[in-house]
Write a protein that holds these residues in place. Structure first.
Motif, mmCIF file in Angstrom:
data_model
loop_
_atom_site.group_PDB
_atom_site.id
_atom_site.type_symbol
_atom_site.label_atom_id
_atom_site.label_comp_id
_atom_site.label_asym_id
_atom_site.label_seq_id
_atom_site.Cartn_x
_atom_site.Cartn_y
_atom_site.Cartn_z
ATOM 1 N N ASP A 3 51.246 32.789 42.153
ATOM 2 C CA ASP A 3 49.927 33.281 42.539
ATOM 3 C C ASP A 3 49.248 33.842 41.290
ATOM 4 O O ASP A 3 49.747 34.801 40.683
ATOM 5 C CB ASP A 3 50.078 34.357 43.616
ATOM 6 C CG ASP A 3 48.728 34.930 44.031
ATOM 7 O OD1 ASP A 3 47.705 34.330 43.650
ATOM 8 O OD2 ASP A 3 48.717 35.958 44.721
ATOM 9 N N LEU A 4 48.156 33.242 40.918
ATOM 10 C CA LEU A 4 47.477 33.642 39.680
ATOM 11 C C LEU A 4 46.407 34.694 39.920
ATOM 12 O O LEU A 4 45.753 35.146 38.995
ATOM 13 C CB LEU A 4 46.852 32.404 39.005
ATOM 14 C CG LEU A 4 47.874 31.330 38.600
ATOM 15 C CD1 LEU A 4 47.179 30.058 38.177
ATOM 16 C CD2 LEU A 4 48.784 31.830 37.499
ATOM 17 N N GLY A 5 46.238 35.110 41.182
ATOM 18 C CA GLY A 5 45.271 36.157 41.485
ATOM 19 C C GLY A 5 43.843 35.653 41.453
ATOM 20 O O GLY A 5 43.579 34.484 41.171
ATOM 21 N N THR A 6 42.916 36.539 41.770
ATOM 22 C CA THR A 6 41.501 36.174 41.748
ATOM 23 C C THR A 6 40.757 37.082 40.773
ATOM 24 O O THR A 6 41.243 38.161 40.410
ATOM 25 C CB THR A 6 40.851 36.337 43.143
ATOM 26 O OG1 THR A 6 40.846 37.732 43.462
ATOM 27 C CG2 THR A 6 41.620 35.578 44.210
ATOM 28 N N LEU A 7 39.580 36.623 40.409
ATOM 29 C CA LEU A 7 38.737 37.393 39.483
ATOM 30 C C LEU A 7 38.397 38.759 40.089
ATOM 31 O O LEU A 7 38.382 39.786 39.397
ATOM 32 C CB LEU A 7 37.448 36.599 39.227
ATOM 33 C CG LEU A 7 36.557 37.028 38.075
ATOM 34 C CD1 LEU A 7 37.318 36.975 36.756
ATOM 35 C CD2 LEU A 7 35.325 36.136 38.011
ATOM 36 N N GLU A 9 40.085 40.628 41.920
ATOM 37 C CA GLU A 9 41.190 41.601 41.902
ATOM 38 C C GLU A 9 41.248 42.400 40.595
ATOM 39 O O GLU A 9 41.939 43.406 40.512
ATOM 40 C CB GLU A 9 42.534 40.878 42.110
ATOM 41 C CG GLU A 9 42.744 40.419 43.551
ATOM 42 C CD GLU A 9 43.921 39.458 43.691
ATOM 43 O OE1 GLU A 9 44.087 38.919 44.791
ATOM 44 O OE2 GLU A 9 44.639 39.248 42.697
ATOM 45 N N ARG A 15 36.194 43.589 33.843
ATOM 46 C CA ARG A 15 35.371 42.376 33.981
ATOM 47 C C ARG A 15 34.071 42.526 33.205
ATOM 48 O O ARG A 15 33.613 41.591 32.543
ATOM 49 C CB ARG A 15 35.094 42.098 35.461
ATOM 50 C CG ARG A 15 36.329 41.603 36.201
ATOM 51 C CD ARG A 15 36.227 41.760 37.690
ATOM 52 N NE ARG A 15 35.136 41.016 38.290
ATOM 53 C CZ ARG A 15 34.768 41.120 39.559
ATOM 54 N NH1 ARG A 15 35.418 41.960 40.358
ATOM 55 N NH2 ARG A 15 33.777 40.423 40.025
ATOM 56 N N TRP A 27 43.593 32.942 33.781
ATOM 57 C CA TRP A 27 44.594 32.893 34.862
ATOM 58 C C TRP A 27 44.020 32.847 36.273
ATOM 59 O O TRP A 27 44.541 32.086 37.094
ATOM 60 C CB TRP A 27 45.648 34.008 34.665
ATOM 61 C CG TRP A 27 45.137 35.425 34.705
ATOM 62 C CD1 TRP A 27 45.115 36.253 35.771
ATOM 63 C CD2 TRP A 27 44.579 36.158 33.622
ATOM 64 N NE1 TRP A 27 44.568 37.462 35.435
ATOM 65 C CE2 TRP A 27 44.226 37.438 34.115
ATOM 66 C CE3 TRP A 27 44.317 35.874 32.267
ATOM 67 C CZ2 TRP A 27 43.634 38.425 33.328
ATOM 68 C CZ3 TRP A 27 43.743 36.869 31.485
ATOM 69 C CH2 TRP A 27 43.405 38.129 32.011
ATOM 70 N N PRO A 28 42.941 33.565 36.610
ATOM 71 C CA PRO A 28 42.468 33.413 38.001
ATOM 72 C C PRO A 28 41.692 32.117 38.234
ATOM 73 O O PRO A 28 41.427 31.759 39.374
ATOM 74 C CB PRO A 28 41.519 34.613 38.196
ATOM 75 C CG PRO A 28 41.493 35.358 36.920
ATOM 76 C CD PRO A 28 42.125 34.530 35.871
#
Ligand code: FE2
Length: 342
Positions: A3-7, A9, A15, A27-28
């Motif tokens: 699971d690369l996660g989301t932006l 998160e 950010r 990564w996301p």
């Protein structure tokens, strides 16, 4: 798969700082550009019924002055990208062009390669590199990138052709441009398909000098159809013919490939899944094609498209002749052309 996660998160201040620094976290977002197993195309299957396009094109003839004749084109926009999209698949631009009797399109040259499949009408011609190419229904005419070309019309009825260009690639590469010039002087002789390359397997003797890079720029439909019919009569399976450069045996253009297909009435064609996107132009016939479960009922002179890695099944109601326009030559050069069994 990890699971690369989301932006979303990631902390907002982080950010904001990344945005200010002009960077983005891979990564996301990696699966957007590197999905698992096969691409996730934006492109959706398209179908342009000639009965629907033709009246719009004829109306364009009334609305646009003769000076705009060279640009009197209705672009076939990929439904996945929406109205106004300047491509039918990621690599192929398609447009229906109308030329009226007496009109000419000024000479020009551009970096993308263009091709025409003649849809209807008599008397149209293209001059490529000084060679006058008659345009008859079903003919494939090439105007390779870098070759000067202009169009004219000596007949007395509208001429319509399907333009297919590798324009989207050149737009993406910021390499697309054109140069205009005066009409070309025409060589006083028939085109190469009627002189040097009249017969398959015969090419002018090498002693006569080096061939042109694109030695044959017109492929008369009558010969293509005759060859398909002969293969259907004596060959195994459904006949398909690739258009090639008669001097090299390679595809006719660097990026785009063309394959003529014949599907007898009642026959089904279930090709392997290919990594290429494709556009199909119906020279003649009627049938149904399923693209990834989506049914397209086509008739004469229709055009339809399939995204990369599509499951395609053609069923011909009548004897049908199609030309498949694809990007296999490009994919082979890039080293990733692939076919998968179904
Ligand atoms: Fe052009």
């Amino acid at each position: 798969m990890a699971d690369l996660g989301t932006l979303e998160e990631l902390p907002q201040d982080y950010r904001d700082d990344m945005t200010a620094a002009g960077v983005a976290p891979l990564w996301p977002m990696m699966r957007n550009v590197l999905p698992h197993g096969q691409p996730k195309p934006v492109t959706k299957p398209g179908h342009w019924a000639y009965d629907a396009v033709r009246p719009l094109l004829l109306r364009a003839g009334e609305l646009t002055p003769v000076e705009k004749a060279e640009r009197r084109v209705l672009v076939l926009s990929d439904p996945g990208r929406g109205p106004g999209a300047m491509c039918a698949t990621p690599s192929i631009y398609l447009g229906m062009q109308l030329l009226l009797p007496g009109e000419t399109a000024p000479a020009h040259v551009h970096t993308p390669s263009a091709t025409r499949i003649i849809v209807e009408g008599k008397g149209g011609y293209t001059v490529v590199d000084g060679e006058k190419l008659p345009m008859e229904e079903g003919d494939l005419v090439l105007t390779p990138g870098g070759d000067w070309h202009d169009h004219g019309h000596e007949g007395d009825e509208p001429v319509v052709w399907l333009d297919a260009l590798d324009l989207p690639l050149f737009v993406y590469l910021e390499g697309s441009y054109a140069i205009e010039g005066p009409l070309q002087a025409q060589r006083n002789r028939p085109d190469a398909s009627q002189v040097e390359y009249l017969s398959a397997g015969l090419v002018p003797s090498r002693l006569r000098g080096a061939p042109r890079k694109y030695p044959m720029t017109r492929f008369p439909w009558a010969r293509t159809e005759a060859a398909l019919r002969q293969m259907a009569a004596y060959g195994d399976g459904l006949p398909e013919l690739d258009y090639v450069n008669p001097e090299t045996g390679q595809d006719v253009l660097p990026t785009m490939g063309f394959t003529a297909m014949m599907i007898p009435a009642g026959a089904t064609d279930r090709p392997p899944v290919r990594s290429t996107s494709a556009a199909f132009h119906v020279v003649r016939g009627r049938g149904t094609t399923t693209v990834n479960g989506e049914k397209i009922a086509w008739g004469p002179k229709d055009t339809f498209t399939a995204p990369v890695f599509s499951e395609i099944t053609h069923q011909a109601e009548e004897e049908s002749f199609l030309v498949r326009i694809h990007d296999r030559p490009l994919q082979e050069k890039l080293g990733y052309y692939e076919e998968r069994a179904r």
